[in-house]
Motif scaffolding. Structure first.
Motif, PDB file in Angstrom:
ATOM      1  N   VAL A   1      39.406  37.849  38.482  1.00 20.74           N
ATOM      2  CA  VAL A   1      38.158  37.195  38.867  1.00 20.74           C
ATOM      3  C   VAL A   1      38.474  36.203  39.979  1.00 20.74           C
ATOM      4  O   VAL A   1      39.351  35.351  39.829  1.00 20.74           O
ATOM      5  N   TRP A   2      37.758  36.335  41.110  1.00 14.98           N
ATOM      6  CA  TRP A   2      37.939  35.381  42.196  1.00 14.98           C
ATOM      7  C   TRP A   2      37.292  34.069  41.777  1.00 14.98           C
ATOM      8  O   TRP A   2      36.144  34.031  41.366  1.00 14.98           O
ATOM      9  N   LYS A   3      38.030  32.984  41.900  1.00 19.42           N
ATOM     10  CA  LYS A   3      37.546  31.689  41.434  1.00 19.42           C
ATOM     11  C   LYS A   3      37.160  30.740  42.564  1.00 19.42           C
ATOM     12  O   LYS A   3      36.647  29.665  42.310  1.00 19.42           O
ATOM     13  N   SER A   4      37.420  31.139  43.809  1.00 16.46           N
ATOM     14  CA  SER A   4      37.051  30.284  44.934  1.00 16.46           C
ATOM     15  C   SER A   4      36.882  31.123  46.195  1.00 16.46           C
ATOM     16  O   SER A   4      37.243  32.290  46.218  1.00 16.46           O
ATOM     17  N   GLY A   5      36.331  30.506  47.210  1.00 13.95           N
ATOM     18  CA  GLY A   5      36.149  31.183  48.491  1.00 13.95           C
ATOM     19  C   GLY A   5      34.922  32.073  48.498  1.00 13.95           C
ATOM     20  O   GLY A   5      34.104  32.051  47.580  1.00 13.95           O
ATOM     21  N   PRO A   6      34.779  32.890  49.545  1.00 13.27           N
ATOM     22  CA  PRO A   6      33.573  33.712  49.692  1.00 13.27           C
ATOM     23  C   PRO A   6      33.426  34.767  48.599  1.00 13.27           C
ATOM     24  O   PRO A   6      32.323  35.264  48.377  1.00 13.27           O
ATOM     25  N   SER A   7      34.504  35.118  47.915  1.00 17.40           N
ATOM     26  CA  SER A   7      34.430  36.129  46.852  1.00 17.40           C
ATOM     27  C   SER A   7      34.296  35.511  45.464  1.00 17.40           C
ATOM     28  O   SER A   7      34.391  36.217  44.460  1.00 17.40           O
ATOM     29  N   GLU A   8      34.066  34.224  45.385  1.00 16.64           N
ATOM     30  CA  GLU A   8      33.991  33.540  44.092  1.00 16.64           C
ATOM     31  C   GLU A   8      32.987  34.222  43.165  1.00 16.64           C
ATOM     32  O   GLU A   8      31.854  34.492  43.550  1.00 16.64           O
ATOM     33  N   GLY A   9      33.423  34.547  41.963  1.00 14.33           N
ATOM     34  CA  GLY A   9      32.563  35.191  40.979  1.00 14.33           C
ATOM     35  C   GLY A   9      32.652  36.705  40.971  1.00 14.33           C
ATOM     36  O   GLY A   9      32.172  37.351  40.047  1.00 14.33           O
ATOM     37  N   ASP A  10      33.262  37.315  41.990  1.00 16.27           N
ATOM     38  CA  ASP A  10      33.450  38.770  42.009  1.00 16.27           C
ATOM     39  C   ASP A  10      34.550  39.141  41.015  1.00 16.27           C
ATOM     40  O   ASP A  10      35.442  38.344  40.738  1.00 16.27           O
ATOM     41  N   VAL A  11      34.480  40.357  40.475  1.00 15.18           N
ATOM     42  CA  VAL A  11      35.435  40.789  39.457  1.00 15.18           C
ATOM     43  C   VAL A  11      36.031  42.137  39.849  1.00 15.18           C
ATOM     44  O   VAL A  11      35.307  43.042  40.266  1.00 15.18           O
ATOM     45  N   TYR A  12      37.368  42.261  39.692  1.00 10.66           N
ATOM     46  CA  TYR A  12      38.057  43.533  39.895  1.00 10.66           C
ATOM     47  C   TYR A  12      38.834  43.860  38.634  1.00 10.66           C
ATOM     48  O   TYR A  12      39.585  43.026  38.128  1.00 10.66           O
ATOM     49  N   GLU A  13      38.639  45.078  38.136  1.00  8.64           N
ATOM     50  CA  GLU A  13      39.407  45.577  37.004  1.00  8.64           C
ATOM     51  C   GLU A  13      40.051  46.874  37.436  1.00  8.64           C
ATOM     52  O   GLU A  13      39.353  47.800  37.842  1.00  8.64           O
ATOM     53  N   GLY A  14      41.378  46.926  37.399  1.00 11.25           N
ATOM     54  CA  GLY A  14      42.034  48.153  37.797  1.00 11.25           C
ATOM     55  C   GLY A  14      43.487  47.950  38.140  1.00 11.25           C
ATOM     56  O   GLY A  14      44.097  46.944  37.793  1.00 11.25           O
TER      57      GLY A  14
END
Length: 85
Positions: free
Chosen positions: A2-15
């Motif tokens: 889970v991105w916790k900062s920056g422009p991707s904050e809140g996005d999730v990657y599983e893989g």
């Protein structure tokens, strides 16, 4: 992941990861509602995958180094809007 900062904050990657990059199969969900499920190579979409836009429309098909190569764009009801490749 889970991105916790920056422009991707809140996005999730599983893989899968390899050498600190998305490589292999994975699912990336953006806070906008967009979702990509499929193959990655060195952090870019690669191989077969499905990218769903926040509107519900999607591209299903083959990617090469982050670019759509061959497949279809469908509306949220599943109707083909456009063929690529």
């Amino acid at each position: 992941y889970v991105w916790k900062s920056g422009p991707s904050e809140g996005d999730v990657y599983e893989g899968e990861w390899f050498e600190d990059e998305r490589t292999g199969m994975g699912i990336h969900s953006w806070k906008s509602g967009a979702v990509y499920e499929g193959g990655y190579l060195k952090g870019k979409y690669h191989g077969m995958g499905k990218y769903t836009f926040p509107t519900g429309d999607c591209f299903e098909g083959e990617f090469s180094h982050g670019e759509e190569v061959k497949g279809v764009i469908r509306d949220r009801e599943g109707n083909i809007i456009k063929r690529i490749g």
